[in-house]
Design a protein around this motif. Structure first.
Motif, mmCIF file in Angstrom:
data_model
loop_
_atom_site.group_PDB
_atom_site.id
_atom_site.type_symbol
_atom_site.label_atom_id
_atom_site.label_comp_id
_atom_site.label_asym_id
_atom_site.label_seq_id
_atom_site.Cartn_x
_atom_site.Cartn_y
_atom_site.Cartn_z
ATOM 1 N N LEU A 269 0.793 -1.050 -0.118
ATOM 2 C CA LEU A 269 -0.055 -0.090 -0.232
ATOM 3 C C LEU A 269 0.769 1.142 0.021
ATOM 4 O O LEU A 269 0.363 2.458 -0.581
ATOM 5 N N LEU A 270 1.823 1.031 0.769
ATOM 6 C CA LEU A 270 2.822 2.498 0.695
ATOM 7 C C LEU A 270 3.311 2.719 -0.664
ATOM 8 O O LEU A 270 3.313 3.978 -0.931
ATOM 9 N N LYS A 271 3.481 1.938 -1.589
ATOM 10 C CA LYS A 271 4.082 1.964 -2.900
ATOM 11 C C LYS A 271 2.752 2.654 -3.538
ATOM 12 O O LYS A 271 2.776 3.614 -4.359
ATOM 13 N N ASP A 272 1.778 1.921 -3.401
ATOM 14 C CA ASP A 272 0.452 2.423 -4.200
ATOM 15 C C ASP A 272 0.137 3.977 -3.741
ATOM 16 O O ASP A 272 -0.450 4.735 -4.619
ATOM 17 N N HIS A 273 0.249 4.240 -2.711
ATOM 18 C CA HIS A 273 -0.207 5.859 -2.047
ATOM 19 C C HIS A 273 1.004 6.563 -2.886
ATOM 20 O O HIS A 273 0.423 7.567 -3.080
ATOM 21 N N ALA A 274 2.164 6.153 -2.505
ATOM 22 C CA ALA A 274 3.067 7.093 -3.117
ATOM 23 C C ALA A 274 2.789 7.409 -4.750
ATOM 24 O O ALA A 274 2.809 8.469 -5.248
ATOM 25 N N MET A 275 2.618 6.370 -5.280
ATOM 26 C CA MET A 275 2.154 6.557 -6.791
ATOM 27 C C MET A 275 0.836 7.245 -7.096
ATOM 28 O O MET A 275 0.726 8.123 -7.988
ATOM 29 N N GLY A 276 -0.246 6.976 -6.304
ATOM 30 C CA GLY A 276 -1.409 7.668 -6.286
ATOM 31 C C GLY A 276 -1.344 9.014 -5.907
ATOM 32 O O GLY A 276 -1.999 9.862 -6.767
ATOM 33 N N TYR A 277 -0.537 9.359 -5.094
ATOM 34 C CA TYR A 277 -0.574 10.759 -4.585
ATOM 35 C C TYR A 277 0.441 11.496 -5.630
ATOM 36 O O TYR A 277 -0.137 12.939 -6.416
ATOM 37 N N LYS A 278 1.386 10.611 -6.444
ATOM 38 C CA LYS A 278 1.894 11.588 -7.500
ATOM 39 C C LYS A 278 1.382 11.741 -8.500
ATOM 40 O O LYS A 278 1.143 13.002 -9.244
ATOM 41 N N GLY A 302 -0.350 -6.208 -10.170
ATOM 42 C CA GLY A 302 -0.954 -6.378 -9.063
ATOM 43 C C GLY A 302 -1.181 -4.947 -8.075
ATOM 44 O O GLY A 302 -1.835 -4.927 -7.428
ATOM 45 N N HIS A 303 -0.539 -3.877 -8.999
ATOM 46 C CA HIS A 303 -0.832 -2.591 -8.220
ATOM 47 C C HIS A 303 -1.816 -1.893 -8.786
ATOM 48 O O HIS A 303 -2.592 -0.802 -8.440
ATOM 49 N N LEU A 304 -2.660 -2.606 -9.707
ATOM 50 C CA LEU A 304 -3.803 -1.979 -10.550
ATOM 51 C C LEU A 304 -4.892 -3.030 -10.691
ATOM 52 O O LEU A 304 -6.168 -2.505 -10.981
ATOM 53 N N LYS A 305 -4.714 -4.219 -10.929
ATOM 54 C CA LYS A 305 -5.799 -5.041 -11.058
ATOM 55 C C LYS A 305 -7.271 -4.888 -10.342
ATOM 56 O O LYS A 305 -7.128 -4.630 -9.096
ATOM 57 N N HIS A 306 -8.283 -5.125 -11.106
ATOM 58 C CA HIS A 306 -9.496 -4.732 -10.653
ATOM 59 C C HIS A 306 -9.825 -3.265 -10.502
ATOM 60 O O HIS A 306 -10.549 -2.902 -9.690
ATOM 61 N N TYR A 307 -8.823 -2.434 -10.818
ATOM 62 C CA TYR A 307 -8.689 -0.860 -10.320
ATOM 63 C C TYR A 307 -8.656 -0.654 -8.875
ATOM 64 O O TYR A 307 -8.973 0.218 -8.281
ATOM 65 N N THR A 308 -8.173 -1.729 -8.410
ATOM 66 C CA THR A 308 -7.522 -1.473 -6.912
ATOM 67 C C THR A 308 -6.324 -1.013 -6.776
ATOM 68 O O THR A 308 -5.536 -0.813 -7.790
ATOM 69 N N GLY A 309 -5.695 -0.709 -5.547
ATOM 70 C CA GLY A 309 -4.359 -0.230 -5.408
ATOM 71 C C GLY A 309 -4.069 1.067 -5.866
ATOM 72 O O GLY A 309 -4.879 1.881 -5.333
ATOM 73 N N VAL A 310 -3.222 1.369 -6.733
ATOM 74 C CA VAL A 310 -3.020 2.763 -7.177
ATOM 75 C C VAL A 310 -4.442 3.507 -7.641
ATOM 76 O O VAL A 310 -4.446 4.596 -7.256
ATOM 77 N N PRO A 311 -5.180 3.077 -8.625
ATOM 78 C CA PRO A 311 -6.468 3.861 -8.922
ATOM 79 C C PRO A 311 -7.351 4.161 -7.889
ATOM 80 O O PRO A 311 -7.928 4.985 -7.619
ATOM 81 N N GLU A 312 -7.258 3.176 -6.681
ATOM 82 C CA GLU A 312 -8.184 3.445 -5.434
ATOM 83 C C GLU A 312 -7.568 4.634 -4.890
ATOM 84 O O GLU A 312 -8.216 5.666 -4.298
ATOM 85 N N CYS A 313 -6.226 4.719 -4.671
ATOM 86 C CA CYS A 313 -5.497 5.892 -4.170
ATOM 87 C C CYS A 313 -5.489 7.252 -4.774
ATOM 88 O O CYS A 313 -5.741 8.380 -4.312
ATOM 89 N N VAL A 314 -5.376 7.159 -6.192
ATOM 90 C CA VAL A 314 -5.685 8.376 -7.116
ATOM 91 C C VAL A 314 -7.011 8.800 -6.657
ATOM 92 O O VAL A 314 -7.355 9.911 -6.485
ATOM 93 N N ASN A 315 -7.868 8.303 -6.742
ATOM 94 C CA ASN A 315 -9.417 8.448 -6.758
ATOM 95 C C ASN A 315 -9.646 9.240 -5.259
ATOM 96 O O ASN A 315 -10.420 10.225 -4.927
ATOM 97 N N GLY A 316 -9.048 8.360 -4.310
ATOM 98 C CA GLY A 316 -9.303 8.890 -2.808
ATOM 99 C C GLY A 316 -8.574 10.320 -2.571
ATOM 100 O O GLY A 316 -9.463 11.096 -1.859
ATOM 101 N N TYR A 317 -7.128 10.316 -3.240
ATOM 102 C CA TYR A 317 -6.575 11.840 -3.031
ATOM 103 C C TYR A 317 -7.611 12.817 -3.610
ATOM 104 O O TYR A 317 -7.563 13.955 -3.237
ATOM 105 N N LEU A 318 -8.101 12.584 -4.895
ATOM 106 C CA LEU A 318 -8.880 13.614 -5.463
ATOM 107 C C LEU A 318 -10.115 13.897 -4.948
ATOM 108 O O LEU A 318 -10.472 15.107 -4.640
ATOM 109 N N ARG A 319 -10.833 12.942 -4.239
ATOM 110 C CA ARG A 319 -11.876 13.020 -3.627
ATOM 111 C C ARG A 319 -11.823 14.006 -1.962
ATOM 112 O O ARG A 319 -12.506 14.892 -2.049
ATOM 113 N N GLN A 320 -10.794 13.730 -1.587
ATOM 114 C CA GLN A 320 -10.340 14.641 -0.387
ATOM 115 C C GLN A 320 -10.116 15.980 -0.898
ATOM 116 O O GLN A 320 -10.437 17.016 -0.092
#
Length: 510
Positions: A269-278, A302-320
């Motif tokens: 998750l730490l990697k996914d959050h860093a990329m999502g924030y970027k 594995g960081h993207l499959k089913h729109y989990t991981g990085v995509p979830e982080c991108v959407n989460g950051y934009l939502r906030q």
């Protein structure tokens, strides 16, 4: 691409014959494209390289007639790659600083020298990521050429900007070693380096499971994502339909917070959050400044499959950002981006295109061997039965696979779609333990992983001609037909759509 491959679309269980058609009909208007790869696979990288080239062509050509831009501005394609950590941005910027040379010999010499300098800096100056960059040479060199300053500005050109995507591995590895008492200082340090949002930022509220609670330093993820990561580690089947309604699907997520599997998941998750924030920060920065740039992300599936991981982080950051940023304009920009990314890209033939891009798309990859054609395709079964050990000779297997691909690609599609490794993640993704909301990918690149099995160019051209003829309706004006040369357009369209929904959930042809 001179090898067996198929590009399957999840929503229709149909295939796209070429990368060019995939881009023109499905992807050219996407704001963000996620590409989940298996690292270093030459045939995946060949697909990626063609994809980037076709996207830049489309962006340049569609910008030429844009009244909004006056016909002069071309969006930049930002390519965010896992292979480079974010602190490597200086060597990527230096690599892309170049001037177009008129002599091809000098240009080739300059490109080769620049690439070798990049590899040397990657290994010796940093040495943290460990990817083999040589398979990506053509892709990286194309990105470099696209960024070159040219004296001739008569033709529009789309530039590709390279970005490091992940937090450095040595920093990510520290999380597993941190105790609770030192975690707060660790996250503050990572925020200070720019890998994660600072506490004062609106996006910080998407970082932890319980924002604002001092006792919570657990990175925010999702149940589906955790089940996916656990299945990748354990091999557990998460796609087979659940037979008992009483089965507790939450058992595997109820481990104690500091269990081994939980620690591994937090490191992921730490990697996914860093990329999502970027990604979210880049998109916000460019949109606020009025740019209409596009984005493509290359990372492990594995960081993207089913729109989990990085995509979830991108959407989460934009939502906030849309909810909490004190600047009204920033909130509106974040909301526009969020609404765009949570939908599919518009199709050229259906809706009016948007210069700034609308929608996101996910491309995944699967090796052909996982289809197990030798167990389902009759000619292969018969060929194996002729040998005492029930094993086909390699050259026989290659010939049968190539013939199927060249002569009956639609049949090959059905064998692929019926394979367990494809059917569950792509078509029946919501039936199993995880109950995913989206398929493993919008488009699945299924490829023959045998690098020695190449198809002759003449055979590919013959197959393309046969396919173009076979796909036409018998009443098509281009076909010889004594009965009715003036068949109605809707009849032709209906004929050519037949079979496109085979394999869709609920269809009997599974």
């Amino acid at each position: 691409m001179n090898f067996v491959h198929r590009i399957l679309k999840a929503s229709s269980a149909s295939s796209s014959p070429t990368v060019q058609k995939l881009v023109q009909s499905e992807l050219q208007h996407a704001k963000l494209i996620y590409f989940g790869e298996f690292h270093g696979e030459s045939r995946i990288i060949s697909f990626q390289t063609q994809l980037v080239k076709e996207l830049t062509k489309c962006y340049a050509s569609s910008s030429g007639g844009s009244s909004k831009t006056g016909g002069g501005d071309v969006p930049t394609l930002h390519l965010i790659m896992e292979h480079f950590s974010q602190d490597m941005q200086p060597i990527l910027d230096r690599y892309q600083q170049t001037t177009q040379r008129h002599s091809k010999e000098l240009q080739d010499e300059d490109e080769n020298k620049a690439f070798e300098e990049l590899v040397t800096s990657y290994k010796e100056q940093y040495g943290t990521e460990g990817h083999n960059l040589h398979p990506y040479r053509e892709l990286l060199q194309f990105c470099r050429r696209s960024a070159a300053d040219e004296t001739d500005h008569s033709s529009l050109k789309c530039k590709v900007k390279l970005h490091g995507g992940f937090i450095p591995r040595n920093q990510a590895a520290r999380l597993n070693k941190e105790e609770y008492e030192t975690k707060h200082a660790f996250f503050q340090e990572m925020s200070g380096k720019g890998y994660l949002p600072k506490e004062a930022e609106s996006m910080h509220h998407a970082l932890f499971e319980r924002p604002g609670a001092s006792e919570s330093l657990v990175l925010r993820g999702s149940r589906e994502h955790q089940l996916l990561i656990q299945s990748l580690m354990s091999g557990e089947d998460i796609y087979t339909p659940i037979e008992s309604e009483d089965e507790d699907v939450n058992d595997c997520c109820d481990n104690e917070k500091e269990s081994k599997i939980s620690r591994l998941y937090q490191a992921q998750l730490l990697k996914d959050h860093a990329m999502g924030y970027k990604i979210a920060s880049l998109m916000m920065q460019h949109a606020i400044s009025g740019k209409s740039d596009r984005y493509m992300v290359i990372t492990g599936l594995g960081h993207l499959k089913h729109y989990t991981g990085v995509p979830e982080c991108v959407n989460g950051y934009l939502r906030q950002e849309a909810l909490l940023n004190p600047n009204v304009r920033h909130r509106n920009v974040a909301l526009d981006l969020l609404l765009s990314l949570t939908r599919h890209p518009i199709r050229s033939s259906v809706q009016r295109p948007s210069f700034s891009g609308i929608g996101s798309a996910l491309i995944g990859c699967q090796m052909m061997y996982e289809v197990y054609l030798e167990e389902t395709y009759p000619p292969m079964i018969e060929a194996a039965a002729k040998n005492e050990d029930n094993e086909m000779e390699e050259d026989v297997k290659r010939k049968l696979l190539n013939d199927l691909y060249l002569r009956n690609p639609d049949s090959l599609d059905q064998y692929i779609l019926n394979a367990e490794a494809i059917r569950g993640p792509l078509l029946h993704y919501s039936d199993g333990l995880a109950g995913f909301q989206k398929p493993c990918a919008d488009f699945l690149f299924v490829y023959d992983e045998d690098d020695e099995n190449e198809i002759d160019e003449a055979a590919l051209q013959d197959a393309a001609r046969r396919d173009a003829t076979a796909q036409k309706c018998p009443f098509h004006p281009g076909q010889s037909n004594n009965n009715d040369d003036d068949a109605k357009a809707e009849t032709i369209e209906a004929y050519e759509r037949v079979g496109q929904t085979a394999g869709v959930r609920g269809c009997k042809f599974r």
